[in-house]
Design an enzyme around this catalytic site. Structure first.
Site, PDB file in Angstrom:
ATOM      1  N   TRP A 103       0.823  -1.210   0.000  1.00  0.00           N
ATOM      2  CA  TRP A 103       0.000   0.000   0.000  1.00  0.00           C
ATOM      3  C   TRP A 103       0.853   1.254   0.000  1.00  0.00           C
ATOM      4  CZ3 TRP A 103      -4.294  -0.955  -2.024  1.00  0.00           C
ATOM      5  CH2 TRP A 103      -5.056  -2.085  -1.696  1.00  0.00           C
ATOM      6  N   ASP A 171      -1.749   6.896   6.217  1.00  0.00           N
ATOM      7  CA  ASP A 171      -2.782   5.966   5.768  1.00  0.00           C
ATOM      8  C   ASP A 171      -3.057   5.050   6.957  1.00  0.00           C
ATOM      9  OD1 ASP A 171      -4.311   3.945   4.716  1.00  0.00           O
ATOM     10  OD2 ASP A 171      -2.917   3.415   3.108  1.00  0.00           O
ATOM     11  N   LYS A 195     -12.425  -1.611   6.940  1.00  0.00           N
ATOM     12  CA  LYS A 195     -11.687  -2.535   7.794  1.00  0.00           C
ATOM     13  C   LYS A 195     -12.169  -2.479   9.243  1.00  0.00           C
ATOM     14  CE  LYS A 195      -8.610  -2.907   4.202  1.00  0.00           C
ATOM     15  NZ  LYS A 195      -7.892  -2.081   3.250  1.00  0.00           N
TER      16      LYS A 195
HETATM   17  C1  LIG Z   1      -7.251  -1.675   2.164  1.00  0.00           C
HETATM   18  C2  LIG Z   1      -6.180  -0.664   2.192  1.00  0.00           C
HETATM   19  C3  LIG Z   1      -6.066   0.322   1.196  1.00  0.00           C
HETATM   20  C4  LIG Z   1      -6.966   0.376  -0.001  1.00  0.00           C
HETATM   21  O1  LIG Z   1      -8.214   0.792   0.332  1.00  0.00           O
HETATM   22  P1  LIG Z   1      -9.351   1.051  -0.790  1.00  0.00           P
HETATM   23  O2  LIG Z   1     -10.439   1.619   0.046  1.00  0.00           O
HETATM   24  O3  LIG Z   1      -9.655  -0.279  -1.404  1.00  0.00           O
HETATM   25  O4  LIG Z   1      -8.804   1.997  -1.788  1.00  0.00           O
HETATM   26  C5  LIG Z   1      -5.074   1.273   1.333  1.00  0.00           C
HETATM   27  N1  LIG Z   1      -4.222   1.247   2.369  1.00  0.00           N
HETATM   28  C6  LIG Z   1      -4.284   0.306   3.325  1.00  0.00           C
HETATM   29  C7  LIG Z   1      -3.318   0.338   4.455  1.00  0.00           C
HETATM   30  C8  LIG Z   1      -5.258  -0.678   3.268  1.00  0.00           C
HETATM   31  O5  LIG Z   1      -5.334  -1.614   4.216  1.00  0.00           O
END
Ligand SMILES: *Cc1c(COP(=O)(O)O)cnc(C)c1O
Length: 359
Positions: A103, A171, A195
């Site tokens: 990511w 993030d 999540k």
């Molecule tokens: C799942 C995830 C993403 C991607 O998220 P989307 O909503 O599918 O764009 C980005 N960063 C992390 C750390 C993730 O776990």
């Protein structure tokens, strides 16, 4: 009662009580005679949902509404990989990134479509099996970007890096409101809801108001933090249902004792599972090589004997455990145990790990 023990990495398990309230609101929102799916995003009913979610999120994070604002956007965390540099990285500037996995690599790639992005720490050469050392950040950096929890690789920052005067951007998609942090250390935090705190389709951006003032002027409207903030997240139609469910999850987290409460439960669940893995080092190999870097919410491991992988999954399925297969980039297994993953399930899983090891 639930029939399945859901280890899905995202979208993921939500609290049962939240699902019940959301199900009722799909039929009728608090006696309004309309479904939550049918209300206008400009109606008073949505304004109330937005205001409560905004207030509760900030309260849970220990942030003050005068200093921070919350945006509810579409496009997923992946859109933020581009929106962050597009808003914050000036044409002649440089942004700093810590590369901790799939990511964060994507975040770097998108930043490089905007301007200069310098990687100030990477564990790529160790296949992301630990967190890297972070080298000094260029003093002129527009921001430092980290991924607080690496969903795929199973590492997590338990300490927040020092950045001096450089704004810290994170993030937090996979540990948002799942780990107790000093959120005041961050200038911008973003997370896809799917999540820990809601359904897919809504992305949360928490931004310090002073950073909002420093955003670039030339940002296309749909990517502009300033535009969305000014419009109170209704510049266009926001993910109404997603915002509603995030609000319900915030209330549920408060009932669990706030972020500290869910974080403590997440720690207990992780200790049970890592304890079981570590008790059988001849059978299990956690993929993260530094215990202090282990994620509390995404536990990644392999079997020493890879020929037993399908046997492991079959045994799990018999116990109604789903979603354990590791990401294809890492292989092996991944137990994702976010906020709504029940402690009793972690106990059942630890029991299974012991039983499988003794077969
Ligand atoms: C799942 C995830 C993403 C991607 O998220 P989307 O909503 O599918 O764009 C980005 N960063 C992390 C750390 C993730 O776990």
């Amino acid at each position: 009662m639930r029939q399945v023990i859901n280890f899905n990495p995202g979208p993921a398990v939500l609290p049962q009580s939240v699902l019940q309230q959301a199900a009722a609101a799909v039929l009728d929102l608090d006696g309004a005679g309309m479904s939550v799916l049918e209300i206008s995003h400009r109606a008073r009913a949505f304004e109330a949902i937005y205001e409560a979610a905004h207030e509760d999120l900030l309260q849970l994070m220990g942030l003050d509404a005068g200093t921070y604002s919350v945006l509810f956007l579409g496009g997923g965390a992946s859109l933020q990989f581009f929106s962050v540099p597009r808003n914050l990285l000036p044409p002649d500037g440089v942004a700093a990134y810590v590369d901790t996995g799939v990511w964060s690599q994507k975040a770097v790639e998108q930043a490089r479509r905007v301007g200069r992005a310098e990687v100030v720490g990477s564990s790529a050469s160790e296949k992301y099996a630990r967190l890297p050392e972070v080298s000094p950040i260029p003093a002129a950096a527009a921001y430092l970007h980290i991924t607080t929890n690496n969903t795929i690789e199973g590492t997590q920052f338990h300490q927040t890096p020092e950045t001096g005067a450089v704004p810290l951007v994170a993030d937090m998609s996979s540990d948002f409101l799942a780990t107790d942090r000093d959120f005041t250390r961050f200038a911008l935090m973003y997370a896809g809801a799917q999540k820990n705190i809601g359904p897919a389709g809504v992305t949360i951006v928490v931004i310090r108001r002073s950073l909002l003032d420093a955003c670039r002027e030339d940002v296309p409207e749909m990517l502009s933090y300033r535009v969305h903030e000014k419009a109170r997240s209704v510049y266009n139609t926001p993910p109404v249902f997603g915002v509603y469910v995030v609000g319900l999850v915030c209330r549920w987290i408060m009932e669990q004792g706030g972020v500290a409460g869910v974080a403590a439960a997440n720690r207990r669940k992780a200790e049970l599972v890592y304890g079981a893995l570590d008790a059988h080092p001849d059978v299990y190999e956690p993929t993260v090589t530094v215990p202090a870097h282990r994620s509390l919410v995404n536990i990644t491991f392999r079997l020493r004997d890879s020929f037993r992988e399908s046997e492991f999954l079959d045994g799990a399925r018999e116990r109604h455990m789903v979603g354990l297969r590791g990401h294809r980039a890492v292989g092996g297994f991944r137990a994702s145990m976010y906020n709504a993953f029940e402690e009793a399930w972690a106990e059942r899983f630890a029991d299974y790990l012991h039983a499988f090891a003794r077969l």
